[in-house]
Design a protein around this motif. Structure first.
Motif, PDB file in Angstrom:
ATOM      1  N   MET A  10       0.819  -1.186   0.000  1.00  0.00           N
ATOM      2  CA  MET A  10       0.000   0.000   0.000  1.00  0.00           C
ATOM      3  C   MET A  10       0.868   1.256   0.000  1.00  0.00           C
ATOM      4  N   GLY A  11       1.977   1.225   0.732  1.00  0.00           N
ATOM      5  CA  GLY A  11       2.872   2.374   0.786  1.00  0.00           C
ATOM      6  C   GLY A  11       3.458   2.704  -0.573  1.00  0.00           C
ATOM      7  N   THR A  12       3.783   1.688  -1.337  1.00  0.00           N
ATOM      8  CA  THR A  12       4.340   1.905  -2.675  1.00  0.00           C
ATOM      9  C   THR A  12       3.344   2.626  -3.567  1.00  0.00           C
ATOM     10  N   LEU A  13       2.092   2.269  -3.461  1.00  0.00           N
ATOM     11  CA  LEU A  13       1.050   2.920  -4.248  1.00  0.00           C
ATOM     12  C   LEU A  13       0.939   4.402  -3.882  1.00  0.00           C
ATOM     13  N   VAL A  14       0.992   4.699  -2.597  1.00  0.00           N
ATOM     14  CA  VAL A  14       0.906   6.088  -2.142  1.00  0.00           C
ATOM     15  C   VAL A  14       2.117   6.880  -2.640  1.00  0.00           C
ATOM     16  N   TYR A  15       3.315   6.315  -2.539  1.00  0.00           N
ATOM     17  CA  TYR A  15       4.517   7.000  -3.018  1.00  0.00           C
ATOM     18  C   TYR A  15       4.437   7.248  -4.524  1.00  0.00           C
ATOM     19  N   ASN A  49      10.048  12.604  -4.714  1.00  0.00           N
ATOM     20  CA  ASN A  49       9.125  11.480  -4.555  1.00  0.00           C
ATOM     21  C   ASN A  49       9.572  10.248  -5.325  1.00  0.00           C
ATOM     22  N   VAL A  50      10.159  10.437  -6.487  1.00  0.00           N
ATOM     23  CA  VAL A  50      10.675   9.295  -7.253  1.00  0.00           C
ATOM     24  C   VAL A  50      11.831   8.638  -6.492  1.00  0.00           C
ATOM     25  N   LEU A  51      12.715   9.457  -5.926  1.00  0.00           N
ATOM     26  CA  LEU A  51      13.816   8.897  -5.141  1.00  0.00           C
ATOM     27  C   LEU A  51      13.303   8.186  -3.886  1.00  0.00           C
ATOM     28  N   LEU A  52      12.237   8.692  -3.290  1.00  0.00           N
ATOM     29  CA  LEU A  52      11.634   8.010  -2.149  1.00  0.00           C
ATOM     30  C   LEU A  52      11.083   6.651  -2.566  1.00  0.00           C
ATOM     31  N   LEU A  53      10.440   6.614  -3.711  1.00  0.00           N
ATOM     32  CA  LEU A  53       9.912   5.351  -4.220  1.00  0.00           C
ATOM     33  C   LEU A  53      11.044   4.357  -4.483  1.00  0.00           C
ATOM     34  N   ILE A  54      12.139   4.839  -5.068  1.00  0.00           N
ATOM     35  CA  ILE A  54      13.298   3.971  -5.318  1.00  0.00           C
ATOM     36  C   ILE A  54      13.878   3.463  -4.009  1.00  0.00           C
ATOM     37  N   GLU A  55      14.002   4.367  -3.030  1.00  0.00           N
ATOM     38  CA  GLU A  55      14.582   3.971  -1.750  1.00  0.00           C
ATOM     39  C   GLU A  55      13.727   2.931  -1.033  1.00  0.00           C
ATOM     40  N   LYS A  56      12.441   3.132  -1.031  1.00  0.00           N
ATOM     41  CA  LYS A  56      11.571   2.231  -0.273  1.00  0.00           C
ATOM     42  C   LYS A  56      11.302   0.913  -0.991  1.00  0.00           C
ATOM     43  N   ARG A  57      11.301   0.935  -2.332  1.00  0.00           N
ATOM     44  CA  ARG A  57      10.911  -0.264  -3.069  1.00  0.00           C
ATOM     45  C   ARG A  57      12.088  -1.039  -3.643  1.00  0.00           C
ATOM     46  N   LEU A  58      13.045  -0.335  -4.272  1.00  0.00           N
ATOM     47  CA  LEU A  58      14.114  -1.033  -4.981  1.00  0.00           C
ATOM     48  C   LEU A  58      15.332  -1.332  -4.118  1.00  0.00           C
ATOM     49  N   VAL A  59      15.733  -0.361  -3.301  1.00  0.00           N
ATOM     50  CA  VAL A  59      16.924  -0.563  -2.467  1.00  0.00           C
ATOM     51  C   VAL A  59      16.614  -0.204  -1.011  1.00  0.00           C
ATOM     52  N   ASP A  79      20.237   4.062   2.563  1.00  0.00           N
ATOM     53  CA  ASP A  79      19.621   5.298   3.043  1.00  0.00           C
ATOM     54  C   ASP A  79      19.903   6.403   2.022  1.00  0.00           C
ATOM     55  N   LEU A  80      18.875   6.788   1.301  1.00  0.00           N
ATOM     56  CA  LEU A  80      19.008   7.823   0.279  1.00  0.00           C
ATOM     57  C   LEU A  80      18.432   9.152   0.743  1.00  0.00           C
ATOM     58  N   SER A  81      18.307   9.339   2.045  1.00  0.00           N
ATOM     59  CA  SER A  81      17.632  10.536   2.544  1.00  0.00           C
ATOM     60  C   SER A  81      18.364  11.822   2.151  1.00  0.00           C
ATOM     61  N   LEU A  82      19.688  11.810   2.129  1.00  0.00           N
ATOM     62  CA  LEU A  82      20.418  13.009   1.704  1.00  0.00           C
ATOM     63  C   LEU A  82      20.169  13.284   0.228  1.00  0.00           C
ATOM     64  N   TRP A  83      20.231  12.251  -0.603  1.00  0.00           N
ATOM     65  CA  TRP A  83      20.021  12.429  -2.038  1.00  0.00           C
ATOM     66  C   TRP A  83      18.572  12.784  -2.346  1.00  0.00           C
ATOM     67  N   ARG A  84      17.657  12.320  -1.502  1.00  0.00           N
ATOM     68  CA  ARG A  84      16.250  12.665  -1.671  1.00  0.00           C
ATOM     69  C   ARG A  84      15.993  14.120  -1.335  1.00  0.00           C
ATOM     70  N   SER A  85      16.707  14.618  -0.351  1.00  0.00           N
ATOM     71  CA  SER A  85      16.467  15.986   0.111  1.00  0.00           C
ATOM     72  C   SER A  85      16.997  17.036  -0.862  1.00  0.00           C
ATOM     73  N   LEU A  86      18.010  16.700  -1.630  1.00  0.00           N
ATOM     74  CA  LEU A  86      18.617  17.688  -2.523  1.00  0.00           C
ATOM     75  C   LEU A  86      17.661  18.221  -3.595  1.00  0.00           C
ATOM     76  N   PRO A  87      16.917  17.382  -4.320  1.00  0.00           N
ATOM     77  CA  PRO A  87      15.980  17.949  -5.300  1.00  0.00           C
ATOM     78  C   PRO A  87      14.855  18.761  -4.653  1.00  0.00           C
TER      79      PRO A  87
END
Length: 85
Positions: free
Chosen positions: A1-6, A46-56, A60-68
């Protein structure tokens, strides 16, 4: 369900960015440009969040997610401050 929301959040941000940038192309209102670029940054976040939570999930991609997101909000702030003059 989380993946769908992301995924829905990413698609919504991308749709907003496209619509705002199309509006800018039609009217040349600068605030639409800065808002569209902000939503493009949020969509990338949001795309990086989806990649972080689903693919890898082990990384921890939180720094890379925050930059965009930071870049997008900074562009919007720049547009709001400097374009109002």
């Amino acid at each position: 369900m989380g993946t769908l929301v992301y995924a829905l959040c990413a698609l919504t941000s991308l749709a907003c960015a496209v619509l705002l940038l199309r509006g800018y192309a039609a009217s040349r209102a600068r605030l639409l440009l800065w808002s569209g670029l902000c939503f493009a940054g949020l969509a990338a976040n949001n795309v990086l969040l989806l990649i972080e939570k689903r693919l890898v999930p082990s990384m921890d991609l939180s720094l890379w997610r925050s930059l965009p997101a930071l870049a997008g909000v900074a562009l919007l702030l720049y547009g709001l401050v400097w374009e109002s003059r």
